[in-house]
Design an enzyme around this catalytic site. Structure first.
Site, short mmCIF file in Angstrom:
data_model
loop_
_atom_site.label_atom_id
_atom_site.label_comp_id
_atom_site.label_asym_id
_atom_site.label_seq_id
_atom_site.Cartn_x
_atom_site.Cartn_y
_atom_site.Cartn_z
NE ARG A 130 57.17 -91.94 0.88
CZ ARG A 130 56.81 -92.31 -0.34
NH1 ARG A 130 57.70 -92.48 -1.29
NH2 ARG A 130 55.53 -92.49 -0.62
CG ASN A 184 52.91 -82.76 1.91
OD1 ASN A 184 53.15 -82.17 0.85
ND2 ASN A 184 53.44 -83.95 2.19
CB ALA A 185 48.95 -86.85 3.41
N GLY A 186 49.12 -86.79 0.07
CA GLY A 186 48.31 -86.91 -1.14
C GLY A 186 48.79 -88.05 -2.00
CB THR A 223 48.62 -89.47 -8.51
OG1 THR A 223 49.80 -90.28 -8.42
CG2 THR A 223 48.99 -88.01 -8.36
CD GLN A 282 46.76 -85.35 -12.12
OE1 GLN A 282 46.81 -84.14 -12.28
NE2 GLN A 282 47.49 -85.98 -11.22
CE1 TYR A 339 47.43 -85.24 -6.63
CE2 TYR A 339 47.30 -83.41 -8.16
CZ TYR A 339 47.92 -84.04 -7.10
OH TYR A 339 49.03 -83.48 -6.53
CE1 TYR A 348 52.10 -80.54 -13.89
CE2 TYR A 348 52.94 -82.80 -13.81
CZ TYR A 348 51.93 -81.90 -14.07
OH TYR A 348 50.72 -82.38 -14.53
N1 CAA Z 1 45.77 -83.37 -23.80
C1 CAA Z 1 45.14 -83.97 -24.82
N2 CAA Z 1 45.35 -85.25 -25.17
C2 CAA Z 1 46.24 -85.95 -24.44
C3 CAA Z 1 46.93 -85.38 -23.35
C4 CAA Z 1 46.68 -84.04 -23.06
N3 CAA Z 1 47.29 -83.41 -22.05
N4 CAA Z 1 47.74 -86.32 -22.82
C5 CAA Z 1 47.54 -87.45 -23.55
N5 CAA Z 1 46.65 -87.21 -24.53
C6 CAA Z 1 46.19 -88.13 -25.53
C7 CAA Z 1 47.35 -88.88 -26.14
O1 CAA Z 1 47.92 -88.10 -27.16
C8 CAA Z 1 46.69 -90.13 -26.67
O2 CAA Z 1 46.02 -89.83 -27.87
P1 CAA Z 1 46.04 -90.89 -29.08
O3 CAA Z 1 45.47 -92.14 -28.49
O4 CAA Z 1 45.21 -90.22 -30.08
O5 CAA Z 1 47.50 -91.00 -29.41
C9 CAA Z 1 45.61 -90.41 -25.64
O6 CAA Z 1 45.41 -89.17 -24.94
C10 CAA Z 1 46.00 -91.46 -24.65
O7 CAA Z 1 47.20 -91.04 -24.01
P2 CAA Z 1 48.07 -92.05 -23.17
O8 CAA Z 1 48.70 -93.03 -24.07
O9 CAA Z 1 48.97 -91.29 -22.26
O10 CAA Z 1 46.90 -92.81 -22.38
P3 CAA Z 1 47.04 -93.77 -21.18
O11 CAA Z 1 45.66 -94.27 -20.88
O12 CAA Z 1 48.13 -94.75 -21.37
O13 CAA Z 1 47.55 -92.81 -20.00
C11 CAA Z 1 47.46 -91.07 -18.42
C12 CAA Z 1 46.75 -91.73 -19.58
C13 CAA Z 1 47.65 -92.09 -17.29
C14 CAA Z 1 46.53 -89.98 -17.93
C15 CAA Z 1 48.81 -90.52 -18.86
O14 CAA Z 1 48.62 -89.68 -19.97
C16 CAA Z 1 49.48 -89.72 -17.76
O15 CAA Z 1 50.06 -90.27 -16.84
N6 CAA Z 1 49.43 -88.39 -17.87
C17 CAA Z 1 50.07 -87.50 -16.87
C18 CAA Z 1 49.05 -87.00 -15.93
C19 CAA Z 1 49.74 -86.02 -15.01
O16 CAA Z 1 50.23 -84.97 -15.40
N7 CAA Z 1 49.78 -86.36 -13.73
C20 CAA Z 1 50.44 -85.50 -12.79
C21 CAA Z 1 51.04 -86.34 -11.73
S1 CAA Z 1 52.07 -85.38 -10.65
C22 CAA Z 1 50.99 -84.51 -9.76
O17 CAA Z 1 49.81 -84.65 -9.83
C23 CAA Z 1 51.60 -83.51 -8.81
C24 CAA Z 1 51.03 -82.18 -9.03
O18 CAA Z 1 50.24 -81.73 -8.20
C25 CAA Z 1 51.46 -81.38 -10.17
#
Ligand code: CAA
Length: 240
Positions: A12, A82-84, A86, A144, A147, A179
């Site tokens: 996938r 590659n398996a990973g 989050t 993360q 991760y 991404y």
């Molecule tokens: N920097 C600073 N503050 C941040 C932020 C950031 N990057 N992102 C969110 N915040 C803050 C928000 O503004 C919020 O602040 P307030 O409460 O003051 O408004 C607070 O943090 C909480 O944010 P959320 O509502 O998003 O909190 P949550 O607990 O519901 O979710 C989370 C947290 C699950 C980490 C969510 O923000 C998220 O999913 N973020 C994305 C993480 C990401 O990029 N993952 C990559 C997945 S893909 C991958 O990993 C493949 C790869 O190799 C690239």
């Protein structure tokens, strides 16, 4: 005889694109997968690439899976880790299980696969190991710690093993994708993802084939002088 390549999480997303491209390059490809039986069957029907099921985070299962491939298909010359997974969440909400599962599968999987295949590559005097890291292992990412730590560990693992493989013709490299348009990235909440994409200079998500192209190069004979390196493919989001 064609060289045998194993791609973990190879049915996938980015893994599928890698499996297909390595097949096009002339390798006999085997894709590993952990759980999604229906997707794996569909993948094999579409591509003609065999899929073997085990959890790469399970040491014994990985040794057994690779031994089965060696017996049924041939000695493994190329491994693409590659398996990973989050399990995103801010530290104060993250459970120990979410920490441990990501470390066990994402980083532990690389160790387990190398234990199963590196000695044979070393003995035969040729091998390729490509580990899929991440921009978030290079730069960190809010939510993360698990991760980012595992992916950062992959980059260290790569450089250490590269030193051990160099004089035996075994190269070990990493790719750090940014991404990419996959199910994993689609799971990021839309408003969060929009802000991330806005910071990518190229202005879009990457395509899985753009990662596979890098893997294809690193697995080729012409990449024999490239080892211990990390190729960043991230649309300019992090220049490292
Ligand atoms: N920097 C600073 N503050 C941040 C932020 C950031 N990057 N992102 C969110 N915040 C803050 C928000 O503004 C919020 O602040 P307030 O409460 O003051 O408004 C607070 O943090 C909480 O944010 P959320 O509502 O998003 O909190 P949550 O607990 O519901 O979710 C989370 C947290 C699950 C980490 C969510 O923000 C998220 O999913 N973020 C994305 C993480 C990401 O990029 N993952 C990559 C997945 S893909 C991958 O990993 C493949 C790869 O190799 C690239």
């Amino acid at each position: 005889m064609a060289r045998v390549a194993v791609v973990t999480g190879g049915t996938r997303g980015i893994g599928e694109a890698i499996s297909r491209m390595l097949k096009d390059d002339g390798f006999t490809v085997v894709a590993n997968y952990a759980g999604n039986e229906a997707k794996a069957r569909d993948f094999t029907a579409r591509t003609g690439i065999a899929a073997y099921r085990w959890d790469v985070g399970d040491h014994e299962a990985t040794l057994a899976g690779c031994a089965q491939i060696a017996a049924e298909v041939g000695p493994i010359d190329v491994v693409v880790n590659n398996a990973g997974i989050t399990r995103d969440g801010v530290l104060h909400k993250m459970s120990f299980e979410d920490w441990n599962e990501v470390m066990r599968i994402n980083l532990g999987g690389c160790f387990n696969m190398a234990k199963a295949t590196f000695p044979g590559m070393r003995e035969r005097g040729w091998g390729r190991i490509v580990n899929i890291g991440s921009i978030n292992g290079q730069a960190g990412q809010y939510g993360q710690v698990n991760y980012a730590a595992a992916k950062s560990g992959i980059h260290g693992f790569t450089k250490a093993l590269a030193q051990e493989g160099a004089k035996y013709g075994v190269t070990v490299n990493a790719i750090a994708p940014g991404y990419i348009d996959t199910d994993m990235v689609a799971a990021v909440p839309a408003p969060v993802l929009e802000k991330i994409v806005a910071k990518i200079p190229v202005g879009r998500l990457g395509q899985a084939e753009e990662i596979a192209r890098g893997v294809s190069f690193l697995c080729s004979d012409s990449a024999g002088f490239v080892t211990g390196s990390t190729m960043s493919i991230n649309g300019g989001q992090h220049m490292y």
